[in-house]
Design a protein around this motif. Structure first.
Motif, PDB file in Angstrom:
ATOM      1  N   ASP A   1     -15.157   5.050  -1.441  1.00  0.00           N
ATOM      2  CA  ASP A   1     -15.505   3.737  -1.994  1.00  0.00           C
ATOM      3  C   ASP A   1     -14.214   2.960  -2.269  1.00  0.00           C
ATOM      4  OD1 ASP A   1     -16.383   1.515  -3.371  1.00  0.00           O
ATOM      5  OD2 ASP A   1     -17.686   2.626  -4.746  1.00  0.00           O
ATOM      6  N   ALA A   2     -14.002   1.896  -1.515  1.00  0.00           N
ATOM      7  CA  ALA A   2     -12.777   1.102  -1.638  1.00  0.00           C
ATOM      8  C   ALA A   2     -12.957  -0.139  -2.506  1.00  0.00           C
ATOM      9  CB  ALA A   2     -12.288   0.674  -0.256  1.00  0.00           C
ATOM     10  N   THR A   3     -14.103  -0.272  -3.157  1.00  0.00           N
ATOM     11  CA  THR A   3     -14.394  -1.493  -3.916  1.00  0.00           C
ATOM     12  C   THR A   3     -13.318  -1.787  -4.955  1.00  0.00           C
ATOM     13  OG1 THR A   3     -16.767  -1.118  -3.614  1.00  0.00           O
ATOM     14  CG2 THR A   3     -16.107  -2.684  -5.311  1.00  0.00           C
ATOM     15  N   GLY A   4     -12.994  -0.796  -5.773  1.00  0.00           N
ATOM     16  CA  GLY A   4     -11.999  -1.000  -6.823  1.00  0.00           C
ATOM     17  C   GLY A   4     -10.628  -1.321  -6.270  1.00  0.00           C
ATOM     18  N   MET A   5     -10.237  -0.632  -5.193  1.00  0.00           N
ATOM     19  CA  MET A   5      -8.938  -0.874  -4.580  1.00  0.00           C
ATOM     20  C   MET A   5      -8.839  -2.303  -4.050  1.00  0.00           C
ATOM     21  SD  MET A   5      -7.843  -0.807  -1.044  1.00  0.00           S
ATOM     22  CE  MET A   5      -6.507  -1.994  -0.916  1.00  0.00           C
ATOM     23  N   LEU A   6      -9.908  -2.782  -3.428  1.00  0.00           N
ATOM     24  CA  LEU A   6      -9.918  -4.138  -2.881  1.00  0.00           C
ATOM     25  C   LEU A   6      -9.916  -5.186  -3.993  1.00  0.00           C
ATOM     26  CD1 LEU A   6     -12.426  -3.453   0.013  1.00  0.00           C
ATOM     27  CD2 LEU A   6     -10.040  -4.160   0.305  1.00  0.00           C
ATOM     28  N   GLU A   7     -10.582  -4.887  -5.117  1.00  0.00           N
ATOM     29  CA  GLU A   7     -10.552  -5.799  -6.253  1.00  0.00           C
ATOM     30  C   GLU A   7      -9.145  -5.890  -6.826  1.00  0.00           C
ATOM     31  OE1 GLU A   7     -13.588  -3.888  -8.506  1.00  0.00           O
ATOM     32  OE2 GLU A   7     -15.197  -5.150  -7.705  1.00  0.00           O
ATOM     33  N   ASN A   8      -8.470  -4.748  -6.938  1.00  0.00           N
ATOM     34  CA  ASN A   8      -7.088  -4.756  -7.407  1.00  0.00           C
ATOM     35  C   ASN A   8      -6.192  -5.544  -6.453  1.00  0.00           C
ATOM     36  OD1 ASN A   8      -7.737  -3.154  -9.610  1.00  0.00           O
ATOM     37  ND2 ASN A   8      -7.214  -1.241  -8.572  1.00  0.00           N
ATOM     38  N   MET A   9      -6.459  -5.433  -5.166  1.00  0.00           N
ATOM     39  CA  MET A   9      -5.703  -6.156  -4.155  1.00  0.00           C
ATOM     40  C   MET A   9      -5.724  -7.650  -4.407  1.00  0.00           C
ATOM     41  SD  MET A   9      -6.530  -6.308  -0.033  1.00  0.00           S
ATOM     42  CE  MET A   9      -8.098  -7.187  -0.289  1.00  0.00           C
ATOM     43  N   ARG A  10      -6.896  -8.174  -4.796  1.00  0.00           N
ATOM     44  CA  ARG A  10      -7.058  -9.623  -4.957  1.00  0.00           C
ATOM     45  C   ARG A  10      -6.694 -10.114  -6.353  1.00  0.00           C
ATOM     46  NH1 ARG A  10     -12.210  -8.493  -3.609  1.00  0.00           N
ATOM     47  NH2 ARG A  10     -12.946  -9.849  -5.273  1.00  0.00           N
ATOM     48  N   ALA A  11      -6.363  -9.215  -7.294  1.00  0.00           N
ATOM     49  CA  ALA A  11      -6.172  -9.605  -8.691  1.00  0.00           C
ATOM     50  C   ALA A  11      -4.974 -10.527  -8.894  1.00  0.00           C
ATOM     51  CB  ALA A  11      -6.028  -8.359  -9.568  1.00  0.00           C
ATOM     52  N   ILE A  12      -3.884 -10.291  -8.163  1.00  0.00           N
ATOM     53  CA  ILE A  12      -2.681 -11.111  -8.293  1.00  0.00           C
ATOM     54  C   ILE A  12      -2.685 -12.156  -7.183  1.00  0.00           C
ATOM     55  CG2 ILE A  12      -0.172 -11.104  -8.462  1.00  0.00           C
ATOM     56  CD1 ILE A  12      -1.578  -9.417 -10.592  1.00  0.00           C
ATOM     57  N   LYS A  13      -2.797 -13.411  -7.568  1.00  0.00           N
ATOM     58  CA  LYS A  13      -2.919 -14.481  -6.575  1.00  0.00           C
ATOM     59  C   LYS A  13      -1.554 -14.901  -6.021  1.00  0.00           C
ATOM     60  CE  LYS A  13      -7.290 -14.640  -7.682  1.00  0.00           C
ATOM     61  NZ  LYS A  13      -7.934 -13.448  -8.256  1.00  0.00           N
ATOM     62  N   THR A  14      -1.543 -15.313  -4.767  1.00  0.00           N
ATOM     63  CA  THR A  14      -0.358 -15.921  -4.175  1.00  0.00           C
ATOM     64  C   THR A  14      -0.283 -17.377  -4.630  1.00  0.00           C
ATOM     65  OG1 THR A  14      -1.541 -16.689  -2.211  1.00  0.00           O
ATOM     66  CG2 THR A  14      -0.614 -14.451  -2.136  1.00  0.00           C
ATOM     67  N   GLU A  15       0.860 -18.013  -4.385  1.00  0.00           N
ATOM     68  CA  GLU A  15       0.996 -19.420  -4.740  1.00  0.00           C
ATOM     69  C   GLU A  15      -0.006 -20.275  -3.971  1.00  0.00           C
ATOM     70  OE1 GLU A  15       2.833 -20.591  -7.226  1.00  0.00           O
ATOM     71  OE2 GLU A  15       3.386 -18.504  -7.626  1.00  0.00           O
TER      72      GLU A  15
END
Length: 396
Positions: A153-167
């Motif tokens: 289950d990669a759901t949590g990993m993918l959520e962490n991926m998107r947590a820090i936004k780019t400019e």
């Protein structure tokens, strides 16, 4: 098929590869198999196929975009999409070295994913999937075709991926918030005595669309009612209006709430909105890098608990970005069902939060402010920071 045979240039990877690889390693994932619209969009640098933007169903199946990404091996990445997406690639090439624009349903997409995983030698790998976004028939096919693979289950990993936004992401979120705020304030000024909820929602939809935003929803109340669904209820003199709308700009969400009144707000209304604002400001005061998410929540809740409106008022904060509820997850099952996994973690620069205080007053109605803030080096910046007081109806 590979529309760009021999293409191996992956210098245009649209995400932080080192960070994604680290998150995959921590989650025990060798290859990502992303199938949700939001995560495939993220991994493709913001691309979403317009033909299926509103609905997935077609024929007897549904659209299933798939991005396959091997940890440390971007040259083996692939995008599997609909047959019509070949034209999209011709105009704006996807970064993935392999593209299969060939599918009309879930099973053909899953078959191509299996074929690609075998080709790159990952038939027995730890494959990260999205259980909530992988149809049962596609899951069953992959499970049977790759018996030696471990589906993680990669759901949590993918959520962490998107947590820090780019400019670039922050700019899209800022624009989305500005467009939604402008649309709501214009709509409040336009509405007058006798205007129905259905009329107001339709006007807001047009205002957002005309500004270049994609309208998604409007939750609206009039008078003493707490019912936010569309109806023929008409606005009356002296009544309040709450308008809570979500729309997006290039896939990124704007979600705010503002208040209106038909006439001049009396002293009680001014006082009630001030109570809501005090809780909002308490939350904002704790938004900065290093503050534990749970500490920000606790401080706002403590201010609310001491308020005279506490009995019928609620505080909530959540992460947002490509979708309305994403990391950081700060509260557990309040009101949306998920775990507050970030409550014990520090806020980080470029996280984006929606902060909302909602009062269900027994006689004056639904009084709410919802704001969007991005964490900065020094604290926070607000998006759409206008119209946070009482806005007069019938002023247009």
């Amino acid at each position: 098929m590979n529309i760009a045979p021999g293409k191996t240039d992956v210098t245009s990877i649209p995400f932080d590869q080192a960070r994604v690889d680290r998150l995959m390693e921590e989650a025990g994932i060798d290859v990502l198999c992303a199938t949700s619209k939001h995560n495939t969009q993220y991994l493709l640098g913001g691309y979403k196929f317009i033909f299926f933007a509103a609905m997935d169903a077609i024929g007897h199946s549904r659209y299933l975009p798939i991005v396959l990404y091997e940890k440390g091996g971007p040259e083996n990445a692939a995008y599997i999409g609909n047959k019509m997406e070949g034209g999209e690639h011709q105009n704006h090439p996807f970064w993935t070295p392999t593209l299969h624009a060939a599918c009309w349903g879930t099973l053909d997409a899953a078959n191509l994913a299996v074929e690609h995983l075998r080709k790159i030698g990952k038939a027995g790998a730890r494959i990260g999937i999205e259980p909530g976004f992988l149809p049962a028939d596609a899951y069953t096919l992959i499970r049977k075709a790759l018996p030696d693979a471990k589906l993680v289950d990669a759901t949590g990993m993918l959520e962490n991926m998107r947590a820090i936004k780019t400019e670039a992401e922050l700019e899209r979120l800022r624009i989305a918030s500005e467009l939604i705020t402008d649309s709501m304030l214009t709509t409040i000024r336009w509405a007058r005595e006798g205007t129905t909820k259905t009329d107001i929602i339709e006007r807001l939809r047009r205002e957002e669309t005309n500004r270049g935003a994609h309208f998604e929803y409007c939750l609206l109340t009039l008078g003493s009612s707490h019912n936010r669904a569309a109806s023929d209820q008409a606005w009356k003199k002296g009544e309040v209006l709450s308008i809570d709308s979500g729309g997006n700009y290039r896939g990124y969400i704007g979600d705010l709430c503002r208040m209106g009144v038909l006439g001049e707000p009396d002293a009680e209304l001014e006082d009630l909105l001030a109570e809501v604002e005090a809780v909002q400001q308490a939350a904002f005061s704790k938004v900065k890098p290093g503050t534990l998410g749970g500490d920000m929540i606790a401080h706002a809740e403590s201010v609310l608990k001491a308020s005279k409106v506490a009995a019928y008022t609620d505080f909530f904060a959540h992460g947002m970005g490509l979708i309305t509820h994403e990391a950081p997850f700060l509260m557990t099952n309040h009101p949306v069902t998920y775990e507050g996994t970030y409550a014990a973690k520090p806020l980080e620069k470029n996280m984006v939060l929606s902060v909302e205080t909602t009062m269900l007053h027994p006689t004056r109605g639904f009084i709410k402010l919802e704001d969007t803030v991005a964490v900065t080096d020094a604290g926070y910046v607000m998006f759409g920071d206008r119209g946070r007081g009482w806005n007069r109806g019938g002023a247009a």
